[in-house]
Each structure stands twice: as structure tokens, then as C-alpha cells.
Enzyme design. Sequence first.
Site, PDB file in Angstrom:
ATOM      1  N   CYS A  45       0.828  -1.203   0.000  1.00  0.00           N
ATOM      2  CA  CYS A  45       0.000   0.000   0.000  1.00  0.00           C
ATOM      3  C   CYS A  45       0.864   1.255   0.000  1.00  0.00           C
ATOM      4  O   CYS A  45       1.986   1.253   0.490  1.00  0.00           O
ATOM      5  CB  CYS A  45      -0.855   0.053   1.253  1.00  0.00           C
ATOM      6  SG  CYS A  45      -1.783  -1.430   1.571  1.00  0.00           S
ATOM      7  N   ARG A  48       4.505   0.838  -6.169  1.00  0.00           N
ATOM      8  CA  ARG A  48       4.596  -0.046  -5.003  1.00  0.00           C
ATOM      9  C   ARG A  48       3.715  -1.276  -5.163  1.00  0.00           C
ATOM     10  O   ARG A  48       3.885  -2.247  -4.437  1.00  0.00           O
ATOM     11  CB  ARG A  48       4.183   0.721  -3.743  1.00  0.00           C
ATOM     12  CG  ARG A  48       5.091   1.890  -3.430  1.00  0.00           C
ATOM     13  CD  ARG A  48       4.495   2.764  -2.364  1.00  0.00           C
ATOM     14  NE  ARG A  48       4.419   2.113  -1.073  1.00  0.00           N
ATOM     15  CZ  ARG A  48       5.396   2.103  -0.183  1.00  0.00           C
ATOM     16  NH1 ARG A  48       6.526   2.714  -0.447  1.00  0.00           N
ATOM     17  NH2 ARG A  48       5.260   1.503   0.971  1.00  0.00           N
ATOM     18  N   TRP A  85      -3.139  -2.608  -1.389  1.00  0.00           N
ATOM     19  CA  TRP A  85      -2.704  -3.953  -1.801  1.00  0.00           C
ATOM     20  C   TRP A  85      -3.404  -4.888  -0.828  1.00  0.00           C
ATOM     21  O   TRP A  85      -3.080  -4.902   0.360  1.00  0.00           O
ATOM     22  CB  TRP A  85      -1.178  -4.026  -1.678  1.00  0.00           C
ATOM     23  CG  TRP A  85      -0.588  -5.390  -1.795  1.00  0.00           C
ATOM     24  CD1 TRP A  85      -0.440  -6.310  -0.809  1.00  0.00           C
ATOM     25  CD2 TRP A  85      -0.045  -5.974  -2.969  1.00  0.00           C
ATOM     26  NE1 TRP A  85       0.165  -7.431  -1.287  1.00  0.00           N
ATOM     27  CE2 TRP A  85       0.416  -7.265  -2.613  1.00  0.00           C
ATOM     28  CE3 TRP A  85       0.097  -5.548  -4.288  1.00  0.00           C
ATOM     29  CZ2 TRP A  85       1.018  -8.117  -3.529  1.00  0.00           C
ATOM     30  CZ3 TRP A  85       0.698  -6.407  -5.191  1.00  0.00           C
ATOM     31  CH2 TRP A  85       1.141  -7.673  -4.813  1.00  0.00           C
ATOM     32  N   ASN A 109      -1.302   1.675   5.974  1.00  0.00           N
ATOM     33  CA  ASN A 109      -0.425   0.702   5.324  1.00  0.00           C
ATOM     34  C   ASN A 109       0.131  -0.179   6.441  1.00  0.00           C
ATOM     35  O   ASN A 109       0.596   0.332   7.452  1.00  0.00           O
ATOM     36  CB  ASN A 109       0.693   1.486   4.608  1.00  0.00           C
ATOM     37  CG  ASN A 109       1.790   0.603   4.065  1.00  0.00           C
ATOM     38  OD1 ASN A 109       1.632  -0.610   3.976  1.00  0.00           O
ATOM     39  ND2 ASN A 109       2.906   1.216   3.705  1.00  0.00           N
ATOM     40  N   GLY A 110       0.054  -1.495   6.272  1.00  0.00           N
ATOM     41  CA  GLY A 110       0.554  -2.401   7.314  1.00  0.00           C
ATOM     42  C   GLY A 110      -0.507  -3.432   7.647  1.00  0.00           C
ATOM     43  O   GLY A 110      -1.465  -3.619   6.893  1.00  0.00           O
ATOM     44  N   GLU A 113      19.633 -14.594 -10.598  1.00  0.00           N
ATOM     45  CA  GLU A 113      19.058 -13.261 -10.738  1.00  0.00           C
ATOM     46  C   GLU A 113      18.370 -13.122 -12.109  1.00  0.00           C
ATOM     47  O   GLU A 113      17.287 -12.548 -12.219  1.00  0.00           O
ATOM     48  CB  GLU A 113      20.150 -12.196 -10.542  1.00  0.00           C
ATOM     49  CG  GLU A 113      19.752 -10.776 -10.876  1.00  0.00           C
ATOM     50  CD  GLU A 113      18.554 -10.253 -10.076  1.00  0.00           C
ATOM     51  OE1 GLU A 113      18.113 -10.919  -9.131  1.00  0.00           O
ATOM     52  OE2 GLU A 113      18.035  -9.187 -10.442  1.00  0.00           O
ATOM     53  N   LYS A 116      14.426 -12.185 -12.962  1.00  0.00           N
ATOM     54  CA  LYS A 116      14.006 -11.066 -13.825  1.00  0.00           C
ATOM     55  C   LYS A 116      13.012 -11.557 -14.879  1.00  0.00           C
ATOM     56  O   LYS A 116      11.983 -10.933 -15.122  1.00  0.00           O
ATOM     57  CB  LYS A 116      15.203 -10.414 -14.550  1.00  0.00           C
ATOM     58  CG  LYS A 116      16.152  -9.591 -13.714  1.00  0.00           C
ATOM     59  CD  LYS A 116      15.580  -8.307 -13.181  1.00  0.00           C
ATOM     60  CE  LYS A 116      14.901  -8.456 -11.866  1.00  0.00           C
ATOM     61  NZ  LYS A 116      15.595  -8.329 -10.639  1.00  0.00           N
ATOM     62  N   GLU A 171       9.498 -12.652 -13.249  1.00  0.00           N
ATOM     63  CA  GLU A 171       8.599 -11.657 -12.657  1.00  0.00           C
ATOM     64  C   GLU A 171       7.944 -10.764 -13.675  1.00  0.00           C
ATOM     65  O   GLU A 171       6.841 -10.273 -13.441  1.00  0.00           O
ATOM     66  CB  GLU A 171       9.246 -10.824 -11.542  1.00  0.00           C
ATOM     67  CG  GLU A 171      10.648 -10.493 -11.664  1.00  0.00           C
ATOM     68  CD  GLU A 171      11.226  -9.700 -10.495  1.00  0.00           C
ATOM     69  OE1 GLU A 171      10.571  -9.457  -9.479  1.00  0.00           O
ATOM     70  OE2 GLU A 171      12.388  -9.305 -10.635  1.00  0.00           O
ATOM     71  N   HIS A 213      21.741 -33.869 -12.549  1.00  0.00           N
ATOM     72  CA  HIS A 213      21.274 -34.578 -11.350  1.00  0.00           C
ATOM     73  C   HIS A 213      19.744 -34.631 -11.276  1.00  0.00           C
ATOM     74  O   HIS A 213      19.188 -34.804 -10.197  1.00  0.00           O
ATOM     75  CB  HIS A 213      21.850 -33.930 -10.089  1.00  0.00           C
ATOM     76  CG  HIS A 213      23.336 -34.092  -9.989  1.00  0.00           C
ATOM     77  ND1 HIS A 213      23.944 -35.300  -9.799  1.00  0.00           N
ATOM     78  CD2 HIS A 213      24.338 -33.181 -10.103  1.00  0.00           C
ATOM     79  CE1 HIS A 213      25.263 -35.146  -9.774  1.00  0.00           C
ATOM     80  NE2 HIS A 213      25.523 -33.856  -9.972  1.00  0.00           N
ATOM     81  N   LYS A 265       6.665  -3.277  -4.820  1.00  0.00           N
ATOM     82  CA  LYS A 265       8.045  -2.798  -4.775  1.00  0.00           C
ATOM     83  C   LYS A 265       8.693  -3.021  -3.406  1.00  0.00           C
ATOM     84  O   LYS A 265       9.796  -3.538  -3.329  1.00  0.00           O
ATOM     85  CB  LYS A 265       8.085  -1.313  -5.160  1.00  0.00           C
ATOM     86  CG  LYS A 265       9.482  -0.743  -5.254  1.00  0.00           C
ATOM     87  CD  LYS A 265      10.258  -1.345  -6.412  1.00  0.00           C
ATOM     88  CE  LYS A 265      11.680  -0.827  -6.521  1.00  0.00           C
ATOM     89  NZ  LYS A 265      12.496  -1.705  -7.364  1.00  0.00           N
TER      90      LYS A 265
END
Length: 589
Positions: free
Chosen positions: A2, A27, A73, A99-100, A468, A472, A475, A491, A584
Site C-alpha cells: 500500500c 509499489r 494492496w 499501510n501495514g 538473478e 528477472k 517476474e 542430477h 516494490k
Amino acid sequence: MCGIIGYIGSKNVAPLLFNGLKRLEYRGYDSAGVVVSQDGFHIKKDIGKVDEINQKLNLLDISGTSGIAHTRWATHGGVTKDNAHPHMDCEEKITVVHNGIIENYQELKRNLVTAGHRFKGQTDTEVIPHLIEEIMKRGRNFSDSTTAALKSLEGSYAILAMNKNERKIIAARKGSPLVLGVSDTGHFAASDIPAFLEHTKTIVYMNDYDVAELTDNSFRVFNLLENREVQRKIDSVDWDIKQAERGDFQHFMLKEISEQVETIQKAIQQDKKILDDVIQSIRNAHGVFLVGSGTSYHACLEASYVLSKVNRMHVNVVLASEFPNYEHFLTSKSLVIAVSQSGETADVLEAVKSAKTKGSKVISLVNVIGSSLTRTSDAFLSLNAGPEICVLATKSYTSQVALLSLMSYALSGKYDEGKKKLTYLWNEVYHLTSLSVREKIKELAEKLQDKDHLFLIGRGLQYATALEAALKIKEVSYIHAEAFAGGELKHGTMALIEKGTPCIVFVSEENEKEILSNAIEVKSRGGYIIGISPKNNEIFDFWIKVPEVHNENPIVQIIPIQILAYQLAVLKGLDPDRPRNLAKSVTVK
Ligand code: F6R
């Protein structure tokens, strides 16, 4: 997660809130709303994007000079208009954005319902205005009632609250980000600085348990733990609003990928005294832990290989969310290096908290100065990357890798040599982000866009790069991408390779023979081999040339994949800046 913004002052508030919400969009959110106070509350909220809601409800068409707004959110309660913030009490005298997560909201709600309060939605937030209302009923004023209400909340919050009959905004934080903006024409409070950066660069970072009262021309801060009024320093940021704007770029992601030409250079511009102190702390430590989440964790992993190779030093690399399971090893001599772009990732903050309880020293590498992490660390180094708006971490990652690499050089007494090597990367990064390279990578994206699965392999530093790179691609393009250490495919996972399965292979001089032999194993089962390599090879079906820059390879090898991920998203008609289901700053555990 949020985002919240509020303003009180002499300017028309609706455009300020609207633009603030737009700047908070990165965000991640699913609904949004604003409330303006002008002879009562005027509230507009709905599900969807800020622009869509504006088209439907005209968010700009409310006059008034104080108000608060929110991008939500969903955590507690579905994505519905009723659950969108702002929320009100029964009498519609109190309004709140939050927010939270309020962990004890069920119990609070039960008591409030028993006392006759009527709830419209299912969120945890809605208990807050009702709680304030309930306390006010007992004769206390708005400020005291809000403070009392905050004391009964468990969990995390950044809250803005207004009372219909008083010209003020109450802003409070505990565990969720909130910063104040001070200007000649009024006061702001927001989840982060870009939300009001076009109006002021003068800011006040709030501490946990701070409750601020904002009026047109003043602000006072009370701390709930200290139970007294406190002074908070007025600071300024050197961020430029241009850094938080797209400019001529179609997306922030591409802008931020391109900015790496400068941001890598900025990452290595560190105050030498602070850096030397950090290096000394690493030398003195008995046990060093590198801790981060997602992309920041991958930067830690890269660093662990370099520290092992260059410094002959073992560090423990731990996912922040797993870190509490390692706290048994911590002592007052341990050093925790926490790496985070936002400085607000709940898992990282929790890791730091558990380190602190053992008396360990905490040093952080952070992009957002003034964030919770910089304020809970014993010392911090800034990534200096400027605001990163795209949900995906791109420039902050290469800044982390560059800074960790500089630290490794400094640790072995080769600071000047390291700085020179990292400075030299400027040219390479400039070339890798150029239009001609982007066009070449677009050809690859066209070949891969319809694939469901993709594998990536590398060894050593290149294994961390592969991890990494896979993140990328996943997502932003939603293609399933999985990274393996070169030796691991045989394996088990080799069973998934069939004709045409794409496999990206990261090659460096150091591990060329071994990784190419792993790539041949894939190729001989029909795999389509994409080489990210300084030299071409007959086994590559597609080759992207990168320079051989040894320990700095992680920086130059990730850039083509950042571009590939971007191109895939664009070709698939997806929004690279706001991938589905992602936020974010991940401020919940
Ligand atoms: C990936 C990404 C995330 C973050 C992670 C940690 O592109 O952005 O994986 O890296 O959520 O965030 P910070 O670095 O802010 O702690």
C-alpha cells in the site's frame, strides 16, 4: 504494498493527491481512494488503477486544501470498493488510510461490534476509525483518542487520520514507512519521498511509534514509547524529480536499465572514512552474515564468491526470511551486512532485529536513505542509485554488486585498483544498454516469447547471475525460468530438456570449459542454447556478446537479461513496471 499520501496547506489538494497516488503506483496495488476535507468529507474510491478510477469518478473534481489518499494492496479482505481506503467511522467524522497489518483486528472488531459499531468492509484497517470514534465518545479529543487507539493496535502501521471538525492530519508509524514533507505552502506525509518530491525536498523521517500532528504551517511529533513530544531533524534529499519521472522512456524499467551507466559509478562514490570503518568492522568480526531478499539476496551471493576468491574469506549468505533460523550462531562479535534497495523489506528488518537481540553489529547497504533499515543499522552505505520506480530491481542490483565488489577490493587493500576497474565498466555498460544491443536482444525475445519454460545455467559467480536472471524473466514475462549451477542439471532436471527447450548459458573465462560442456549436454538433448559470453561458440544457437571483466562479470552479464526480460514483457503486452501480484517494497512477512 500500500501507499499513502496526505497534504494540508494552501494548495488545492485533489491534484496533489492524484499525482502522489500516481507516483506511489509502483509499489503495487489493486484499488485506490482519496478523501478531501471541505465542509465534511468528500470520498472517492474504487478498485482498479488510479487512471481508471479517475476516469470513472474524476478524482480531481473535489475542491479543498487538506486530504489523504491511498493505494491498497489487499491483505485482509478481498479486492472490493468497500475494502478500498479511506475508511470511516459510523458517523463519518473520522477517516483513516493505513499501510501495514493490524494483527489484533479481529478482537478489536468484535468488541467494537458489540459496542454497536457498524462495519462496511472486511479490512483490518476499518477498526481504526471506529476505535478513535469509540474513544472520542468518552469525551476525549481527536488527538488523544487517536493516540489511545494507536496504543491498542498490535502489528505494523503507517496511518493518516483526519477528523471532520478539525483542520489537521495525524500521521503515525510503527514498522511501516512514513515520511513528512515540509514546504512553505503546507505539509505532506507519504509512504515515500517521490510521492511529494515535486513540491518539496525538505523532509522529516519519522521513527517507529512517532505520532505527528500536521497543520497548514506547523508539525509536532509525539513518541508513544517515550511518552513525550520529541524533536525530529529536518533533512533534505538530493533526489531530483526527473529521476522519478519516465521522461522520454516508454517504461521506468527501460529508463532504469539505461541509467546503470551512471548509477554503477555513483555506487562506488563512497565516503572513504565510512567505507574504511565498515571494512574494519568486517576484519574485526567473528562471523560475517550477508542477508537480503530476492534480488538483493542474489547480490549477496555474488559477493560471497568474490570474497571467497579474492579475500579468502568465508561469509554466510542467508535469505532474510530464513535468517531467524540462524540466530543461534550469532554472538556480539558477529557482523550482519543487510542488503536492501528499499530498506523497508519486512524480512530484512526482522533479520536485523534478531541480530540486534544477540548484540551483533549490523551494517546495511541501502538505496533509500532514511528508511527503517538505515535507521536501525549501526552504520550504512548508500547505493546512490536514485529512486527505483519499476517494481523490478535493475539498477539497484548492479549498484549492490558494484559496491560489494568495491568492498572486497578495499578489504584486500586494493581500493584504488578496484575503483579503477569498476570505473572502467562505464564504457561497457554504455554499449550494452545501447539501441543496437537492445535491437539484437529483441530478436531473441521474439524467439522466446511463446515459450513456457526456460533454463539458465552458470558456475560460480555466473550461478548467482543465473539465479538473478531467472528472477528477472519470471517476474516480468511470467515465463517459468529456472536457474541451476552448471553441474546440477544432470542430477535430475535434464529430464525436462526436449527439442527446442531454451537454455541460457553464462560463460566466463574462468569456467568456460566446464560450463560449455554442461551446455553441450543440454544441446545434445535438443536444447536451444543462448550464450551470454565474451566469445562465440559453435554450440550457441544465439549469442549475446559481453566483455570479459572477470570479477565484474556479474554486472555486464545481467544487463542483457534485464533487457531481454523487458522486451519479453513488451512483446507479450504486459506492463513491465507493474507485474501482477508483486509490490516494490514487501513490508509484510
Ligand atoms: C526483484 C525484486 C525483489 C526485491 C526484494 C527485496 O526484482 O525487486 O526480489 O529484490 O523484494 O527488496 P529490497 O531490496 O528492497 O529489500
